[in-house]
Motif scaffolding. Structure first.
Motif, PDB file in Angstrom:
ATOM      1  N   GLU B 254       2.238  13.166   0.528  1.00 29.18           N
ATOM      2  CA  GLU B 254       1.800  12.606  -0.743  1.00 29.18           C
ATOM      3  C   GLU B 254       1.107  13.661  -1.601  1.00 29.18           C
ATOM      4  O   GLU B 254       0.346  14.486  -1.115  1.00 29.18           O
ATOM      5  CB  GLU B 254       0.805  11.476  -0.453  1.00 29.18           C
ATOM      6  N   GLU B 255       1.370  13.637  -2.892  1.00 29.42           N
ATOM      7  CA  GLU B 255       0.681  14.528  -3.808  1.00 29.42           C
ATOM      8  C   GLU B 255      -0.129  13.720  -4.812  1.00 29.42           C
ATOM      9  O   GLU B 255       0.120  12.539  -5.017  1.00 29.42           O
ATOM     10  CB  GLU B 255       1.692  15.429  -4.529  1.00 29.42           C
ATOM     11  N   LEU B 256      -1.066  14.421  -5.432  1.00 31.61           N
ATOM     12  CA  LEU B 256      -1.984  13.767  -6.334  1.00 31.61           C
ATOM     13  C   LEU B 256      -1.277  13.040  -7.472  1.00 31.61           C
ATOM     14  O   LEU B 256      -1.737  12.012  -7.958  1.00 31.61           O
ATOM     15  CB  LEU B 256      -2.899  14.844  -6.919  1.00 31.61           C
ATOM     16  N   THR B 257      -0.156  13.595  -7.891  1.00 31.55           N
ATOM     17  CA  THR B 257       0.535  13.027  -9.042  1.00 31.55           C
ATOM     18  C   THR B 257       1.576  11.985  -8.645  1.00 31.55           C
ATOM     19  O   THR B 257       2.316  11.515  -9.487  1.00 31.55           O
ATOM     20  CB  THR B 257       1.228  14.136  -9.832  1.00 31.55           C
ATOM     21  N   ASP B 258       1.655  11.663  -7.345  1.00 33.67           N
ATOM     22  CA  ASP B 258       2.626  10.656  -6.928  1.00 33.67           C
ATOM     23  C   ASP B 258       2.345   9.357  -7.660  1.00 33.67           C
ATOM     24  O   ASP B 258       1.216   9.029  -7.973  1.00 33.67           O
ATOM     25  CB  ASP B 258       2.527  10.402  -5.421  1.00 33.67           C
ATOM     26  N   ALA B 263       2.836   5.904  -3.520  1.00 29.25           N
ATOM     27  CA  ALA B 263       1.633   6.018  -2.689  1.00 29.25           C
ATOM     28  C   ALA B 263       1.471   4.781  -1.819  1.00 29.25           C
ATOM     29  O   ALA B 263       1.183   4.861  -0.627  1.00 29.25           O
ATOM     30  CB  ALA B 263       0.393   6.225  -3.555  1.00 29.25           C
TER      31      ALA B 263
END
Lengths: 433, 433
Positions: B254-258, B263
């Protein structure tokens, strides 16, 4: 092999790369290591010591007289020498430094004046500096003739007579330029330079961000005092990531070769903190012992609410801690991040409320119990999402390392909220119904 | 700034480094990004797209016609081009590739034939290769005259007429050698080369271990097909460490901008697994509901035993998972490691048994209860130590990623053993006394 055949050993070990020799040392017992180093004598590659764990390094250095260490340190690059001397006891280090020639001693002592984990500790003081008015030809001839150059380098640094850092010329630029051109004409401006007191993690971010190969280190008066190269930074990146992972799990900077006692001690503190959290949660349960004794199903189900909250909180917290560590978070609006986490918690809370509500209703043939656990689940999942993001952000703001302290606080919140919501709701519902 | 003033924007943005531009893009909204790229036109630095998160990149590429992407890709280094095209839908990618000139298309298509996360995807196909019989002078003249060279390079690669990889010459070596010397005399042997199908993590270990700056990539027939440089490897190291941390916490990649939906989805599966574990633990508690209804103190204290075991297990597991990931474990005897963990568990188990035994005795005025929880604590801490080390080792042996699956299994063991030991001991003790 250890049975004293020095000749054969030298043949076998002599050509090993420092990393491989480090692995060999690490796999051997204490006595075997000592024998190996004694047998290798002057052929021992001391850089291998920078490749082993701290505990192993300390054990090795203890068995070697300080004068022999001093002899060995003279041969090393300054950053390797610092790596070896850094963890020694103060008096040993001073004895070794005192045995060095004056110039080298001063250089190393200056590096030790910089704080631990700073750029000044990581830099090498062997680099190539030329004046701006030299031509490319002069520079190349200088490089061809001087034997005392560093082993590998990718850039030439340009300094003025006061050793102020003016710029850099990469080797490919130098190679591709005709001999009569002056260095100042092809010199790249100083776009990135670090101060010797900068934290190594900041330096690593700079390398990562701008794909650098080396960077000049300047002191307070802007003079070039050293160079940090990418190979040292690769180790820093790996170490810092490792530190984050281990701190999240509460094992500090434990290494595989740590002794039994130090492993017990470092983990004990973390577990003690966790015991405090667990006792707090127990106290919350204790508030409702009357309710539980009326309905044992509550005791059976209550760990589910707490454990789901704990896991959801850890998920959010991990994303937040990593985003803080990699500075990714700076490009994102924190309000957007916080509200997203609360919503993700709500969404998963609702989904799991349905699942556990149905399971609990069927298991204990009580839709009331199912309804209570479902509501408690939603409350705890939202609390988990909020705690998971707000606690790391608050710790970072307060200047603490979010990787170390976050998980204790997050699980405290999810345990307390989980037990309180579930048991409290049950007590209230069965009191009024 | 977004109000269409293209001139000013170009001045402001034009000189930004690709990483900084990437940050700017990431901080903007979807519409603003589109406007920015349209305004920048041909001055837009496409390498910035390699610096943003996957979700942002996909959003940007969706809004740009494939022909414009093809135009942009032609300007890029092959590794950057692959980074941008890699995550596109197959038909888009084929359309873009089809719009490229034949030579470039073939080169990129070949790279896409290599598996994801392999060396073949990370390498650049722009590098400098010279025959061994050239002299240093010839090589330098060639470098001075050819404009189509890569931007930065630190080594020259030596190949035979069939393009077999013979060796490398570092630029500093080249600079320090007199012009008439032949390349083959100063060439370093190929000590490290990777095959295009090698996993990028293996390649990263090689760089770290031997402090490399670049490494040649060969195909099945040993021909040099590309070069991997350290700056790409720095990203790989960071990514892989990030992956490990996040997998341990069950948030995948997962990335912050997902987006919100992705998420929720990625975390749901992990939480569902955890719900299974929690239900299993509840079932264990359910076995002893009769005992609990006789003595509610058991319900109050039982989460302590389980939670301490869970934390101790996670500590051991984290050390083990990291040791496996960094291959440190290969230098250590596994039996020594396993028995150390069991002993650390025993030692901390005894310490916490004493603490919690005293606390429980005083709290509920029952030394019997204190004794029971003390014994249960020792059992669960030893079980935690063993599970923490044996489960990751077994998963690694079975070919699974220990970072992903370990924590579910470890907490299952510590929950089940914790509740069973504590409640079982209590039931047995109060039945016989």
């Amino acid at each position: 092999i250890e049975t004293s055949n020095a000749e054969r050993l030298r043949v076998l070990i002599g050509d090993l790369h420092e990393s491989d020799l480090g692995d060999v040392l690490q796999a051997l017992s204490r006595e075997e290591r000592e024998a190996l180093i004694a047998l290798m004598g002057g052929d021992f590659d001391w850089t291998a010591l920078t490749e082993v764990d701290e505990t192993v390094r300390d054990e090795i250095l203890e068995t070697i007289p300080n004068t022999a260490i001093a002899e060995a340190v003279r041969e090393l690059d300054s950053d390797d020498a610092i790596g070896i001397l850094e963890d020694l006891a103060d008096e040993d280090r001073e004895e070794i430094l005192a045995a060095l020639p004056l110039a080298e001693r001063i250089k190393l002592e200056r590096s030790f004046d910089y704080p631990e984990e700073s750029a000044g500790r990581r830099m090498t003081t062997r680099f190539i500096a030329v004046p701006p008015f030299w031509t490319v030809g002069q520079t190349i001839d200088f490089l061809r003739e001087d034997d005392r150059l560093p082993d590998d380098f990718t850039e030439v640094f340009v300094v003025d007579p006061r050793f102020c850092f003016l710029g850099t010329v990469s080797l490919d630029r130098l190679l591709r330029t005709k001999r009569p051109v002056r260095i100042e004409e092809i010199m790249g401006e100083v776009t990135h330079s670090v101060s010797a007191t900068d934290d190594q993690e900041e330096v690593a971010r700079l390398f990562e961000r701008y794909n650098l190969l080396s960077v000049g280190v300047v002191d307070e008066s802007d003079r070039l005092v050293g160079v940090i190269t990418i190979d040292d930074i690769v180790d820093v990146i790996e170490e810092e990531a490792d530190e984050d992972i281990k701190r999240l799990a509460g094992v500090g900077d434990e290494e595989l070769t740590d002794t039994f006692v130090s492993a017990v001690r470092s983990r004990f503190i973390w577990l003690l903190l966790n015991l405090g959290t667990a006792l707090l949660a127990s106290a919350v349960i204790g508030l409702f012992d009357g309710t539980i004794s009326q309905m044992v199903a509550l005791a059976v189900l209550m760990p589910i609410v707490a454990s789901m909250g704990g896991n959801a909180g850890t998920q959010t917290m991990t994303v937040a801690v990593r985003a803080l560590a990699t500075r990714d978070i700076e490009t994102i609006n924190p309000i957007r991040f916080i509200s997203r986490e609360a919503l993700v918690g709500l969404a998963n809370g609702v989904l799991f409320a349905i699942i556990i509500g149905v399971v609990a209703s069927l298991w204990f043939s009580s839709t009331q119990l199912g309804g209570i656990i479902a509501v408690a689940m939603i409350i705890n999942m939202v609390a988990a999402g909020l705690a998971g993001i707000l606690i790391p952000l608050a710790l970072e703001k307060a200047g603490a390392d979010p990787a170390i302290a976050s998980s204790v606080f997050v699980t405290t919140v999810t345990d307390v909220v989980g037990f309180f919501a579930f048991l409290g709701l049950a007590a209230w519902w069965f009191a009024i119904s």
